[in-house]
Design a protein around this motif. Sequence first.
Motif, short mmCIF file in Angstrom:
data_model
loop_
_atom_site.label_atom_id
_atom_site.label_comp_id
_atom_site.label_asym_id
_atom_site.label_seq_id
_atom_site.Cartn_x
_atom_site.Cartn_y
_atom_site.Cartn_z
N VAL A 151 10.81 5.15 -3.42
CA VAL A 151 9.75 5.79 -2.64
C VAL A 151 10.43 6.53 -1.49
O VAL A 151 11.10 5.91 -0.65
CB VAL A 151 8.74 4.76 -2.09
N ASN A 152 10.29 7.84 -1.49
CA ASN A 152 10.93 8.67 -0.46
C ASN A 152 12.42 8.36 -0.34
O ASN A 152 12.96 8.15 0.76
CB ASN A 152 10.24 8.47 0.90
N ASP A 153 13.10 8.30 -1.50
CA ASP A 153 14.55 8.10 -1.59
C ASP A 153 15.01 6.71 -1.15
O ASP A 153 16.20 6.47 -0.98
CB ASP A 153 15.31 9.16 -0.79
N ARG A 154 14.08 5.79 -0.96
CA ARG A 154 14.45 4.39 -0.68
C ARG A 154 14.08 3.55 -1.90
O ARG A 154 12.98 3.67 -2.44
CB ARG A 154 13.71 3.87 0.55
N SER A 177 19.55 -2.81 -2.50
CA SER A 177 20.77 -2.05 -2.77
C SER A 177 21.38 -2.53 -4.08
O SER A 177 21.74 -3.70 -4.20
CB SER A 177 21.78 -2.24 -1.64
N VAL A 178 21.46 -1.62 -5.05
CA VAL A 178 22.07 -1.99 -6.33
C VAL A 178 23.58 -2.17 -6.17
O VAL A 178 24.18 -3.08 -6.76
CB VAL A 178 21.76 -0.93 -7.40
N GLY A 242 7.51 -0.07 1.86
CA GLY A 242 7.88 -1.16 0.97
C GLY A 242 6.87 -2.28 0.90
O GLY A 242 7.05 -3.22 0.11
N SER A 243 5.83 -2.23 1.69
CA SER A 243 4.78 -3.25 1.61
C SER A 243 3.82 -2.91 0.47
O SER A 243 3.75 -1.77 0.01
CB SER A 243 4.01 -3.35 2.93
N ILE A 244 3.09 -3.91 0.02
CA ILE A 244 2.12 -3.73 -1.06
C ILE A 244 0.71 -3.78 -0.47
O ILE A 244 0.35 -4.76 0.20
CB ILE A 244 2.28 -4.81 -2.14
#
Length: 298
Positions: A151-154, A177-178, A242-244
């Motif tokens: 989402v927006n490069d994050r 972070s992968v 990042g919240s739902i």
Amino acid sequence: MKLASLAILPALVFPLLLPSAALAADGWESIGTGMTSGASGIAVLDRDDDRIDALVLRDNKKPGQNRVVRVRLDRGKVSKVDSIDWPGELPVDLEAAEAVPGKTGEFIALASDGKGFHFKLKDRNLKVLGTFQVPKGDPEDNYEGFALKKVNDRLFAVWADRGQDTRPATLYSAEFSVSKLSFKKPKSIPFRVPYPAADVRHTSDVEITADDRVLVSAASDPGDEGPFDSAVYAAGVLRADGSIALSPAPVRIGDFPGHKIEAMTCLSRSCGSLLYGTDDEAAGGRLRIATRNDPEDQ
């Protein structure tokens, strides 16, 4: 995706509605019989108009039992099931599979105790690249879903404790972070389905669509012989932080009587169709493609 208020969520999820009668029809394809043949996680390896190659995980726990298969579906029919060897220490109770965005052939698998595996698959050769543990949650947590979404490069991870009966599921989310296999501080929110109502796991898998909608499957599991029942819900939206944001009432987008869905994945950016996998315990595992019946197409 920006939300003015939670009140608009039902309108956002409505286009994914699937008629229950259509989903309840025949069309399940066996990938094996017996307790060790269920599907607990699924991800797409490759596809064209008529063919899908899928990675399917199995939640087996003992040495000598298969953990991964590669399944081919031709025009929705299973034509090949190839066992894949897991090198080194065997994982126990794998429950979710997710492709790593932007990394062809790389996947994340999550076990029920929260241990994760980053691995690469080429043909039938699997290589584990690293392992991790999801951030500590409730001591009773038993994980059954994992999804990744940019989402927006994050890049965010969403994972779920399944809950049980009166205990709701918990949806967790955190930036992920992968390369480091690490999480930033997680957020959590309880989630409960109205149906199934008995012997219910409120979450059995999680999927996130291209437009950030959070889909959740839920299942009734009274024991190895069933009878099972499953439903799939459009539960809410993954926000830019990042919240739902859960819908005030989750929208049921499908019923699957007689089966325990533990795996699902979108087959296109629009999620116009999904590939589902079941772990029907003594009755084995099955796959099925469900195509969206969009009212706008009528």
